[in-house]
Design an enzyme around this catalytic site. Structure first.
Site, mmCIF file in Angstrom:
data_model
loop_
_atom_site.group_PDB
_atom_site.id
_atom_site.type_symbol
_atom_site.label_atom_id
_atom_site.label_comp_id
_atom_site.label_asym_id
_atom_site.label_seq_id
_atom_site.Cartn_x
_atom_site.Cartn_y
_atom_site.Cartn_z
ATOM 1 N N SER A 197 83.042 -64.458 15.203
ATOM 2 C CA SER A 197 82.265 -63.232 15.408
ATOM 3 C C SER A 197 81.266 -62.961 14.282
ATOM 4 O O SER A 197 80.124 -62.578 14.560
ATOM 5 C CB SER A 197 83.197 -62.035 15.591
ATOM 6 O OG SER A 197 83.930 -62.180 16.782
ATOM 7 N N THR A 222 90.482 -57.274 17.522
ATOM 8 C CA THR A 222 91.158 -58.428 18.082
ATOM 9 C C THR A 222 92.649 -58.292 17.849
ATOM 10 O O THR A 222 93.121 -57.263 17.356
ATOM 11 C CB THR A 222 90.541 -59.741 17.526
ATOM 12 O OG1 THR A 222 91.147 -60.844 18.168
ATOM 13 C CG2 THR A 222 90.714 -59.871 16.026
ATOM 14 N N LYS A 232 94.573 -54.518 19.807
ATOM 15 C CA LYS A 232 93.799 -54.073 20.976
ATOM 16 C C LYS A 232 94.448 -52.901 21.709
ATOM 17 O O LYS A 232 93.751 -52.067 22.289
ATOM 18 C CB LYS A 232 93.581 -55.232 21.949
ATOM 19 C CG LYS A 232 92.563 -56.248 21.458
ATOM 20 C CD LYS A 232 92.247 -57.272 22.541
ATOM 21 C CE LYS A 232 91.253 -58.298 22.026
ATOM 22 N NZ LYS A 232 90.820 -59.242 23.039
ATOM 23 N N ASP A 275 85.772 -57.288 26.902
ATOM 24 C CA ASP A 275 86.384 -58.548 27.371
ATOM 25 C C ASP A 275 86.180 -58.674 28.880
ATOM 26 O O ASP A 275 86.019 -59.786 29.409
ATOM 27 C CB ASP A 275 87.883 -58.569 27.063
ATOM 28 C CG ASP A 275 88.158 -58.910 25.599
ATOM 29 O OD1 ASP A 275 87.280 -59.525 24.961
ATOM 30 O OD2 ASP A 275 89.240 -58.561 25.092
ATOM 31 N N GLY A 283 98.889 -61.914 29.843
ATOM 32 C CA GLY A 283 98.713 -61.179 28.593
ATOM 33 C C GLY A 283 97.445 -60.333 28.625
ATOM 34 O O GLY A 283 96.946 -59.963 29.698
ATOM 35 N N GLY A 284 96.910 -60.050 27.435
ATOM 36 C CA GLY A 284 95.750 -59.165 27.309
ATOM 37 C C GLY A 284 94.526 -59.652 28.058
ATOM 38 O O GLY A 284 93.867 -58.890 28.772
HETATM 39 P P1 NAP Z 1 98.485 -62.943 25.024
HETATM 40 O O1 NAP Z 1 98.330 -61.500 25.295
HETATM 41 O O2 NAP Z 1 99.367 -63.393 23.951
HETATM 42 O O3 NAP Z 1 98.997 -63.620 26.406
HETATM 43 C C1 NAP Z 1 99.270 -64.981 26.454
HETATM 44 C C2 NAP Z 1 99.666 -65.362 27.886
HETATM 45 O O4 NAP Z 1 99.769 -66.780 27.889
HETATM 46 C C3 NAP Z 1 101.016 -64.798 28.304
HETATM 47 O O5 NAP Z 1 100.987 -64.520 29.683
HETATM 48 C C4 NAP Z 1 101.961 -65.958 27.994
HETATM 49 O O6 NAP Z 1 103.078 -66.035 28.887
HETATM 50 C C5 NAP Z 1 101.091 -67.151 28.277
HETATM 51 N N1 NAP Z 1 101.502 -68.276 27.467
HETATM 52 C C6 NAP Z 1 101.570 -68.337 26.142
HETATM 53 N N2 NAP Z 1 101.972 -69.546 25.748
HETATM 54 C C7 NAP Z 1 102.200 -70.275 26.876
HETATM 55 C C8 NAP Z 1 102.638 -71.603 27.119
HETATM 56 N N3 NAP Z 1 102.926 -72.418 26.113
HETATM 57 N N4 NAP Z 1 102.723 -72.030 28.391
HETATM 58 C C9 NAP Z 1 102.423 -71.212 29.411
HETATM 59 N N5 NAP Z 1 102.011 -69.925 29.258
HETATM 60 C C10 NAP Z 1 101.892 -69.479 27.983
HETATM 61 O O7 NAP Z 1 97.104 -63.617 24.746
HETATM 62 P P2 NAP Z 1 95.657 -63.135 25.297
HETATM 63 O O8 NAP Z 1 95.066 -62.164 24.379
HETATM 64 O O9 NAP Z 1 95.798 -62.776 26.728
HETATM 65 O O10 NAP Z 1 94.814 -64.479 25.130
HETATM 66 C C11 NAP Z 1 95.093 -65.611 25.924
HETATM 67 C C12 NAP Z 1 94.076 -66.676 25.564
HETATM 68 O O11 NAP Z 1 92.794 -66.286 26.084
HETATM 69 C C13 NAP Z 1 93.849 -66.793 24.061
HETATM 70 O O12 NAP Z 1 94.724 -67.683 23.498
HETATM 71 C C14 NAP Z 1 92.420 -67.243 23.939
HETATM 72 O O13 NAP Z 1 92.375 -68.643 23.920
HETATM 73 C C15 NAP Z 1 91.791 -66.744 25.203
HETATM 74 N N6 NAP Z 1 90.848 -65.644 24.913
HETATM 75 C C16 NAP Z 1 89.536 -65.991 24.855
HETATM 76 C C17 NAP Z 1 88.607 -65.002 24.632
HETATM 77 C C18 NAP Z 1 87.162 -65.406 24.586
HETATM 78 O O14 NAP Z 1 86.319 -64.600 24.155
HETATM 79 N N7 NAP Z 1 86.812 -66.611 25.047
HETATM 80 C C19 NAP Z 1 88.981 -63.678 24.459
HETATM 81 C C20 NAP Z 1 90.334 -63.366 24.532
HETATM 82 C C21 NAP Z 1 91.260 -64.364 24.762
HETATM 83 P P3 NAP Z 1 104.387 -65.158 28.711
HETATM 84 O O15 NAP Z 1 104.103 -63.873 29.454
HETATM 85 O O16 NAP Z 1 105.429 -65.987 29.337
HETATM 86 O O17 NAP Z 1 104.561 -64.959 27.265
#
Ligand code: NAP
Length: 569
Positions: free
Chosen positions: A262, A305, A309, A346, A371-372
């Site tokens: 960022s 972040t 959040k 987002d 997740g988020g």
């Molecule tokens: P989060 O709130 O921690 O949620 C993660 C999700 O992924 C949960 O549903 C979790 O499942 C699942 N998960 C985690 N590890 C896993 C595994 N090994 N196998 C299968 N499922 C798994 O994270 P988030 O904020 O939603 O972010 C998710 C991803 O989106 C980030 O890691 C990032 O790469 C990407 N992201 C990108 C941007 C961008 O600007 N491009 C912005 C935000 C996020 P459970 O419910 O079982 O724990």
């Protein structure tokens, strides 16, 4: 004893000094000169760490030759004693001899520690000050405290500059340091900053609080401490020479944020649109610390972040309907009334790239993850009239999100039997050096694949989709689009999306390394910032007990391709 000016002070008045001084270390004079020659054109203000030389006195004639050849350079001679954090094993008297001879060799400034001043005779210090500009320094390698008390000790000795470098353990430590600078910089020539990853605010904003200059590492790769900034980044990314009282402060706040793209993206946008603003990475270990810092600086806008959040919403005066619906805020703006307001960009980060490619009304979309990011996708897509399915490692989480967002839960076993317009990966699977995919090949029955992961740009999942000729949307697009909306909320101007995308893809290429796997940490190099390699034990002040050895810090051609697609808007 009083702080008095010398003839040297007039040679080195603050308006004549650049804002960034680059410390140079080397085991022999030839190495110091080689490094100095390579950077002096861009950085005419240098610090030579004589204490790194095996024989500092013997090295002076060669260093004198460099000074003679470069009258445009202002160079500080520092020969910090080992007991005070340097490498010089000699006594304070021997240190004084080195600094006196350095003055004779043509160094314009010398740095001597408070602890040495306390050992030497007043006349010895006075004699040194008659010959050269003196920086009287004190380093606290563990905390930021007792600023006034220590400054009272410093002021007892005459010096041209008083340098007080502490270590930030909270964001608020930066505020304390800047208040300290504001209190004394009208009367004294001050040089102050906080070391450590959390010290970034003071490194960039310290100069407007009254620090005559600050320190920047010579090159990327020579910095190893969290929060260390190169001289080039201070000048080009943070535009430190232009920071003034009117500069508005923004930042990305989270834990961790060291690897965040960022700052480079948003600072590029501010520069491109000639907004007098600077954007910093704020490593907030608690929300309370972040809010205290944000209020006192004051900070005009924040990218929020993980892990704040959700938690930040309680601290806001109000937020928009989507933020309330999703229950997560990634954008904070300070209103004219001084209050904080929240938004969620987002959602736009996910929706905008999709709407550039297909009509979402009636589109069948599978979200993998609950997740988020999945929440933002689910609510955003439902608002656009898409038919949304959610599958997740923990089925209950997917079921809850499906119920809340009026989407449908899908068992993982049913994914391979279905086909979609879009599949979105909203899990971290595939991030960094992981070569894993959240889905199997047979499950990729879709018109478009959107992987929210953006480091690396080319994930295993994206490669699998490409192999099946499925058009892909990379997480880079989401990242740029969510940032673009933030920029627009903060400034009211259209975001320079092409430039934002370009700098992030370049940065991703750089950290991906030659193998393009996004996992290559930068080469570890000796600590050079503020010229301290080994945190010392302060002989008299508890505040300067040894700190931890600083941790080593640490994404592709396709990133550039993805970036080009991003700029369609
Ligand atoms: P989060 O709130 O921690 O949620 C993660 C999700 O992924 C949960 O549903 C979790 O499942 C699942 N998960 C985690 N590890 C896993 C595994 N090994 N196998 C299968 N499922 C798994 O994270 P988030 O904020 O939603 O972010 C998710 C991803 O989106 C980030 O890691 C990032 O790469 C990407 N992201 C990108 C941007 C961008 O600007 N491009 C912005 C935000 C996020 P459970 O419910 O079982 O724990």
């Amino acid at each position: 004893m009083h702080a008095t000016s010398t003839v040297y002070a007039s040679r080195i008045q603050r308006f004549r000094l650049p804002r960034v001084c680059v410390p140079i270390v080397g085991e022999d004079p030839a190495r110091i000169i080689e490094r100095a020659e390579s950077i002096v054109r861009d950085n005419p203000f240098l610090e030579f760490r004589l204490d790194y030389l095996s024989n500092p006195l013997a090295g002076l004639p060669k260093l004198k030759h460099f000074l003679d050849l470069h009258p445009e350079a202002t160079v500080i001679a520092t020969c910090r004693r080992a007991v005070n954090g340097g490498k010089f094993k000699g006594s304070a008297t021997s240190q004084l001899e080195v600094l006196t001879k350095a003055a004779a060799a043509g160094f314009q400034l010398v740095d001597i520690e408070l602890q040495s001043a306390e050992i030497l005779k007043p006349q010895q210090l006075a004699d040194l000050k008659d010959q050269v500009g003196v920086i009287l320094s004190f380093h606290d390698f563990k905390t930021t405290r007792k600023l006034e008390e220590t400054f009272t000790d410093l002021k007892r000795y005459p010096a041209d500059f008083y340098k007080f470098v502490s270590t930030a353990t909270t964001l608020y430590d930066n505020v304390q340091m800047m208040k300290f600078l504001q209190a004394h910089s009208a009367q004294f020539e001050m040089v102050s900053l906080c070391m450590g990853e959390q010290g970034i605010i003071s490194r960039v904003l310290g100069v407007r609080a009254g620090s005559v200059f600050t320190f920047g590492a010579a090159t990327r790769g020579e910095e190893t401490a969290p929060g260390q900034v190169t001289a080039a980044d201070l000048r080009d990314t943070y535009r430190i020479e232009a920071v003034d009282a009117a500069t508005q402060v923004y930042g990305v706040a989270g834990d961790p944020v060291a690897q965040s793209m960022s700052p480079i993206m948003m600072n590029t946008a501010f520069r491109r649109e000639t907004v007098n603003a600077v954007y910093l990475a704020l490593h907030a270990k608690t929300l309370k610390d972040l809010l205290a810092c944000a209020n006192d600086i004051p900070i005009r806008g924040l990218s929020i972040t993980m892990p704040y959040k959700q938690e930040i919403i309680e601290a806001l005066s109000n937020s928009d309907a989507l933020t309330k619906q999703v229950g997560a805020c990634n954008t904070v703006v300070r209103g004219q009334d001084g209050k904080l307001y929240g938004f969620n960009t987002d959602i736009a980060g996910i929706i905008v790239p999709l709407e550039q490619r297909l009509t979402l009304q009636g589109a069948k979309v599978l979200i993998v993850g609950a997740g988020g990011a999945a929440r933002a996708a689910a609510f955003g897509l439902k608002n656009k009239g898409a038919e949304v399915f959610i599958t997740n490692r923990t089925p209950e989480h997917a079921q809850t999100l499906a119920r809340q967002s009026k989407s449908k839960y899908m068992k993982r076993a049913d994914v391979a039997k279905s086909s979609f317009d879009v599949i979105i990966n909203a899990t971290p699977v595939g991030m960094g050096s992981s070569k894993q995919s959240p889905l199997e090949d047979k499950e990729l029955n879709t018109r478009y694949l959107f992987d929210l992961v953006y480091i690396p740009a080319e994930t295993k999942l994206i490669k699998m989709a490409r192999a099946k000729n499925i058009p892909v949307i990379s997480g880079l697009e989401m990242f740029v689009q969510q940032g673009a909306r933030q920029f627009e909320i903060w400034t009211g101007k259209p975001a320079p999306i092409a430039e934002m995308s370009f700098v992030v893809s370049k940065a991703l290429e750089r950290i991906a390394g030659p193998n393009g796997n996004g996992a290559t940490p930068p080469t570890a190099a000796p600590e050079v910032e503020e010229g301290v390699e080994t945190p010392p034990v302060h002989p008299v002040r508890k505040a300067s007990a040894p700190g931890k050895k600083k941790a080593k810090t640490h994404a592709s051609k396709s990133a550039k391709k993805a970036a080009r697609k991003t700029v369609k808007r």
